[in-house]
Design an enzyme around this catalytic site. Structure first.
Site, PDB file in Angstrom:
ATOM      1  N   HIS A  79      27.354 -17.084  50.400  1.00 23.07           N
ATOM      2  CA  HIS A  79      26.150 -16.787  51.192  1.00 23.07           C
ATOM      3  C   HIS A  79      24.965 -17.637  50.727  1.00 23.07           C
ATOM      4  CE1 HIS A  79      24.104 -13.401  53.729  1.00 23.07           C
ATOM      5  NE2 HIS A  79      23.560 -14.584  53.952  1.00 23.07           N
ATOM      6  N   GLU A  89      29.571  -8.034  50.143  1.00 21.55           N
ATOM      7  CA  GLU A  89      29.132  -9.145  49.295  1.00 21.55           C
ATOM      8  C   GLU A  89      28.660  -8.621  47.953  1.00 21.55           C
ATOM      9  OE1 GLU A  89      26.294 -11.479  51.524  1.00 21.55           O
ATOM     10  OE2 GLU A  89      27.839 -12.204  52.905  1.00 21.55           O
TER      11      GLU A  89
END
Length: 303
Positions: A276, A257
């Site tokens: 997220h 990420e």
């Protein structure tokens, strides 16, 4: 105590700590090598999901007494390195529960009704109703992989929407919401029309859904992952989406990420993605900030 806040925390929680006499410095977005230099002299370190508390950070933290993770999960903290140094690791697993549960339900709807694709096409000037026929969730079976705090809240909401809910979990002694059937994982994979994942990321849960598990699922299943990257084998998921074995996936978390721009999950039309943001609500952020402050004051008291 001197406390370093490395990721954004709600202002009300910060004020609560400062009002109790603690020195609180907010320095967000620090690169790993900068954090190693900054952490010396601080007795407390507060992070969310972005900052990684590595062994190098722990080794450089000569005065550190605790690391607090605002939220659920500790996968961004080297807990073993902390333990070796006698540094306490804390978190606030309950604070973001409702936010993440609601996001999982929202992602399920987005996948079932192809909302992301519809939005994209209409923004391009295409009125393409025929390619956007979706599915109802009423009367369908939802399989929950994990039934902790978040999984139980998802189960309650799914039942209210008319779904049959089955779940697989490791701790069978904890409370089960009314109407939820406990099954083994293979049974869940075979029966579920929708699968939502709600387990922490650990060595035991890494890639627990891979090619073998996708082969056991109903053809056309819809998969939702708002837990952690690394729990689903991304390569196997991409293959299942391309073959049609998985009809749609709704993904809030990734192995890396942010994911690279050419990541296949960002390119497939039958995937809904978010960055997220499961816990990213104003209410959830406030609860996390206050929970961080309250837990620290409960453990360490005022300055």
């Amino acid at each position: 105590m001197r406390i370093l806040i490395c990721d954004p925390i709600d202002a009300e929680g910060l004020e609560k700590l400062r009002s109790a006499g603690h020195v609180v410095d907010v320095k967000t977005g620090l690169a790993a090598e900068v954090l190693v230099k900054e952490v010396a002299g601080y007795e407390g370190l507060v992070v969310r999901s972005a900052t990684k508390v590595t062994k190098a950070v722990v080794d450089a933290a000569t005065s550190l007494k605790f690391v607090m993770r605002g939220g659920v999960g500790l996968d961004n903290i080297d807990a073993a390195a902390c333990e070796a140094r006698g540094i306490r690791v804390l978190n606030t697993p309950e604070a973001a529960t409702l936010s993440v549960a609601e996001h999982a339900i929202a992602m399920m709807f987005a996948a079932a009704r192809r909302i992301g694709r519809a939005h994209e096409l209409l923004r391009q000037g295409k009125w393409d109703k025929k390619s956007l026929v979706g599915n109802e969730i009423n009367g369908k079976t939802l399989g929950l992989v994990g039934l902790g705090r978040i999984g139980m809240e998802v189960a309650i909401r799914a039942r209210a929407l008319g779904m049959t809910v089955i779940a697989n979990r490791r701790n069978v002694k904890t409370q089960t919401p009314p109407g939820v059937g406990l099954v083994d994982l293979n049974d869940l994979l075979a029966r579920a029309d929708y699968i939502s994942i709600h387990v922490p990321f650990t060595p035991e849960t890494r890639n627990i859904l891979g090619a073998a598990e996708f082969a056991k699922m109903k053809k056309g299943v819809i998969l939702v992952n708002c837990s952690r990257g690394g729990i689903v084998d991304e390569g196997a998921l991409v293959a299942a989406l391309r073959s049609g074995a998985v009809a749609m996936a709704a993904v809030d978390v990734f192995d890396e990420e942010p994911p690279r721009p050419d990541h296949p999950l960002l390119r497939l039309d039958n995937v809904v993605v978010t960055p997220h943001i499961g816990a990213s609500t104003w209410e959830g952020q406030n609860r996390v900030g206050m929970a961080v402050a309250e837990k620290l004051l409960e453990v360490y008291g005022p300055a």
